[in-house]
Design a protein around this motif. Structure first.
Motif, PDB file in Angstrom:
ATOM      1  N   UNK A 265       0.840  -1.194   0.000  1.00  0.00           N
ATOM      2  CA  UNK A 265       0.000   0.000   0.000  1.00  0.00           C
ATOM      3  C   UNK A 265       0.879   1.250   0.000  1.00  0.00           C
ATOM      4  N   UNK A 266       0.443   2.318  -0.666  1.00  0.00           N
ATOM      5  CA  UNK A 266       1.256   3.538  -0.747  1.00  0.00           C
ATOM      6  C   UNK A 266       1.161   4.382   0.525  1.00  0.00           C
ATOM      7  N   UNK A 267       1.427   3.760   1.668  1.00  0.00           N
ATOM      8  CA  UNK A 267       1.316   4.434   2.958  1.00  0.00           C
ATOM      9  C   UNK A 267       2.588   5.199   3.280  1.00  0.00           C
ATOM     10  N   UNK A 268       2.415   6.287   4.013  1.00  0.00           N
ATOM     11  CA  UNK A 268       3.558   7.055   4.500  1.00  0.00           C
ATOM     12  C   UNK A 268       3.417   7.224   6.001  1.00  0.00           C
ATOM     13  N   UNK A 269       4.532   7.251   6.686  1.00  0.00           N
ATOM     14  CA  UNK A 269       4.548   7.425   8.136  1.00  0.00           C
ATOM     15  C   UNK A 269       4.861   8.881   8.439  1.00  0.00           C
ATOM     16  N   UNK A 270       3.952   9.556   9.136  1.00  0.00           N
ATOM     17  CA  UNK A 270       4.138  10.963   9.480  1.00  0.00           C
ATOM     18  C   UNK A 270       3.848  11.131  10.962  1.00  0.00           C
ATOM     19  N   UNK A 271       4.873  11.458  11.728  1.00  0.00           N
ATOM     20  CA  UNK A 271       4.679  11.700  13.146  1.00  0.00           C
ATOM     21  C   UNK A 271       4.056  10.535  13.891  1.00  0.00           C
ATOM     22  N   UNK A 272       4.427   9.316  13.523  1.00  0.00           N
ATOM     23  CA  UNK A 272       3.886   8.149  14.203  1.00  0.00           C
ATOM     24  C   UNK A 272       2.541   7.690  13.676  1.00  0.00           C
ATOM     25  N   UNK A 273       2.015   8.357  12.644  1.00  0.00           N
ATOM     26  CA  UNK A 273       0.727   7.998  12.070  1.00  0.00           C
ATOM     27  C   UNK A 273       0.911   7.520  10.627  1.00  0.00           C
ATOM     28  N   UNK A 274       0.020   6.667  10.207  1.00  0.00           N
ATOM     29  CA  UNK A 274       0.028   6.197   8.828  1.00  0.00           C
ATOM     30  C   UNK A 274      -0.894   7.081   7.994  1.00  0.00           C
ATOM     31  N   UNK A 275      -0.393   7.522   6.856  1.00  0.00           N
ATOM     32  CA  UNK A 275      -1.126   8.410   5.957  1.00  0.00           C
ATOM     33  C   UNK A 275      -1.287   7.731   4.603  1.00  0.00           C
ATOM     34  N   UNK A 276      -2.506   7.741   4.099  1.00  0.00           N
ATOM     35  CA  UNK A 276      -2.782   7.156   2.782  1.00  0.00           C
ATOM     36  C   UNK A 276      -3.087   8.276   1.795  1.00  0.00           C
ATOM     37  N   UNK A 277      -2.208   8.508   0.800  1.00  0.00           N
ATOM     38  CA  UNK A 277      -2.526   9.491  -0.234  1.00  0.00           C
ATOM     39  C   UNK A 277      -3.775   9.065  -1.002  1.00  0.00           C
ATOM     40  N   UNK A 278      -4.567  10.043  -1.435  1.00  0.00           N
ATOM     41  CA  UNK A 278      -5.807   9.771  -2.140  1.00  0.00           C
ATOM     42  C   UNK A 278      -5.651  10.039  -3.630  1.00  0.00           C
ATOM     43  N   UNK A 279      -6.525   9.427  -4.394  1.00  0.00           N
ATOM     44  CA  UNK A 279      -6.543   9.706  -5.830  1.00  0.00           C
ATOM     45  C   UNK A 279      -7.134  11.090  -6.079  1.00  0.00           C
ATOM     46  N   UNK A 280      -6.789  11.637  -7.205  1.00  0.00           N
ATOM     47  CA  UNK A 280      -7.277  12.969  -7.570  1.00  0.00           C
ATOM     48  C   UNK A 280      -8.691  12.838  -8.121  1.00  0.00           C
ATOM     49  N   UNK A 281      -9.635  12.566  -7.208  1.00  0.00           N
ATOM     50  CA  UNK A 281     -11.029  12.346  -7.563  1.00  0.00           C
ATOM     51  C   UNK A 281     -11.886  13.234  -6.669  1.00  0.00           C
ATOM     52  N   UNK A 282     -12.796  14.021  -7.222  1.00  0.00           N
ATOM     53  CA  UNK A 282     -13.646  14.842  -6.372  1.00  0.00           C
ATOM     54  C   UNK A 282     -14.606  13.978  -5.562  1.00  0.00           C
ATOM     55  N   UNK A 283     -15.014  14.513  -4.420  1.00  0.00           N
ATOM     56  CA  UNK A 283     -15.959  13.794  -3.583  1.00  0.00           C
ATOM     57  C   UNK A 283     -15.276  13.035  -2.470  1.00  0.00           C
ATOM     58  N   UNK A 284     -16.058  12.333  -1.670  1.00  0.00           N
ATOM     59  CA  UNK A 284     -15.516  11.659  -0.491  1.00  0.00           C
ATOM     60  C   UNK A 284     -14.674  10.441  -0.852  1.00  0.00           C
ATOM     61  N   UNK A 285     -13.810  10.064   0.074  1.00  0.00           N
ATOM     62  CA  UNK A 285     -12.999   8.855  -0.061  1.00  0.00           C
ATOM     63  C   UNK A 285     -12.897   8.204   1.305  1.00  0.00           C
ATOM     64  N   UNK A 286     -12.786   6.881   1.319  1.00  0.00           N
ATOM     65  CA  UNK A 286     -12.799   6.133   2.568  1.00  0.00           C
ATOM     66  C   UNK A 286     -11.782   5.005   2.494  1.00  0.00           C
ATOM     67  N   UNK A 287     -11.251   4.630   3.657  1.00  0.00           N
ATOM     68  CA  UNK A 287     -10.300   3.534   3.729  1.00  0.00           C
ATOM     69  C   UNK A 287     -10.673   2.610   4.876  1.00  0.00           C
ATOM     70  N   UNK A 288     -10.326   1.330   4.734  1.00  0.00           N
ATOM     71  CA  UNK A 288     -10.500   0.384   5.822  1.00  0.00           C
ATOM     72  C   UNK A 288      -9.359  -0.618   5.792  1.00  0.00           C
ATOM     73  N   UNK A 289      -9.177  -1.287   6.919  1.00  0.00           N
ATOM     74  CA  UNK A 289      -8.239  -2.393   7.019  1.00  0.00           C
ATOM     75  C   UNK A 289      -9.045  -3.678   7.179  1.00  0.00           C
ATOM     76  N   UNK A 290      -8.569  -4.744   6.555  1.00  0.00           N
ATOM     77  CA  UNK A 290      -9.237  -6.026   6.668  1.00  0.00           C
ATOM     78  C   UNK A 290      -8.221  -7.138   6.502  1.00  0.00           C
ATOM     79  N   UNK A 291      -8.465  -8.244   7.216  1.00  0.00           N
ATOM     80  CA  UNK A 291      -7.636  -9.436   7.036  1.00  0.00           C
ATOM     81  C   UNK A 291      -8.334 -10.450   6.152  1.00  0.00           C
TER      82      UNK A 291
END
Length: 320
Positions: A265-291
């Protein structure tokens, strides 16, 4: 926008219910209040609640529940929601049932994104709601959290200007602002709401006290967070290294769904938090974790996270 929802003769209310009984538990008073003011009320029912094995085993005195028994149970619950809505004053022609399987709203969203969004959008186009009530994003039941995501994406796709309120059924009830409490203390309407909940007889078998307790509390609503301006989403979870090896990251937005193993996943670590960059798409976006593991535990350990309305100190690289 006023934090107080407008309820009058022009109100066109749409309640999004993942399962039969959610419509009455979450918004039975609001539905009645809307109709009493001269407005219109509709219910979008995503599933027939057909994966509900323990009440079915109890009432039908069976251990094994096959496809035929499950379908029969779903038809029974569809009949219950029709009866419950009749109690609230909502006719059968105002029930819009998609007929999906219980516990598969997330599957619809992930594997059939375009079709699922289009199904919800068709109801929005038909009803043209001014007020939409949807499950809270933080609801622990996976069907509820995914119903929120699906409804938000469909509302954005439809360009809807409807006021949106959220409700919590499974999870810790947040302390909503007083002006978002439906100020309806009419005892007759409260009694009618309880009668509507009781129409869901299959759920009364093993959960009567809990459901009546939920039905008797004030109907609390909140609003989704405003759209972000950062192009990135701060993930609220801190999974350890061993857990991360089994996790997938899911991103859902107006362009569809992307799924990565955590390590890719294209995750970045910033200040102890994981950040997920979003696509350049207008409107809402959501993320989840699943096994994506088979488990008897129905509630969602991680759930969904919505777009972060605050800057996160990251120069985002758009995904996709």
């Amino acid at each position: 926008m006023s934090r107080h929802p407008v309820i009058d003769g022009s109100t066109r209310l749409l309640v999004v219910a993942p399962h039969p009984d959610d419509e009455s538990l979450a918004a039975g008073m609001l539905i009645q209040r809307t109709l009493a003011a001269g407005g219109r009320a509709d219910v979008l029912l995503l599933t027939d609640g057909d994966d509900n094995p323990w009440p079915q085993r109890w009432l039908e005195r069976r251990l094994v529940i096959g496809a035929e028994a499950r379908a029969r149970w779903g038809r029974r619950r569809r009949g219950e929601v029709t009866a419950a809505l009749a109690r609230l004053g909502v006719g059968a022609d105002h029930l819009h049932a998609l007929g999906w399987h219980d516990m598969e709203v997330t599957t619809q969203l992930r594997q059939h994104h375009a079709e699922a969004v289009a199904s919800v959008r068709r109801v929005l186009d038909r009803v043209r709601p001014t007020l939409v009530v949807i499950p809270d994003l933080g609801d622990a039941h996976p069907d509820h959290g995914s119903a929120h995501v699906l409804a938000r994406l469909a509302l954005a796709a439809a360009g809807s200007m409807a006021d949106v309120l959220t409700y919590m059924v499974h999870g810790t009830e947040r302390s909503a602002p007083e002006d978002l409490l439906v100020p309806d203390l009419d005892p007759e309407r409260q009694a009618t709401k309880v009668c509507a909940v009781l129409e869901h007889a299959t759920q009364m078998a093993l959960s009567r006290k809990r459901l009546l307790r939920v039905a008797s509390r004030p109907e609390r609503f909140d609003r989704p967070a405003p759209a972000p301006v950062t192009g990135a989403l701060r993930l609220p979870w801190r999974p350890g290294p061993l857990v991360r090896a089994r996790l997938r990251v899911v991103l859902a937005d107006g362009n569809g769904v992307l799924v990565w193993p955590w390590r890719k996943a294209p995750l970045e670590r910033v200040g102890g938090e994981w950040i997920l960059p979003l696509r350049d798409v207008p409107g809402p976006a959501f993320a989840k974790l699943t096994a994506d593991l088979s488990t008897p535990w129905i509630y969602d350990h991680y759930g969904w996270a919505g777009q972060d309305p605050e800057p996160v100190g990251l120069v985002a690289r758009p995904v996709g």
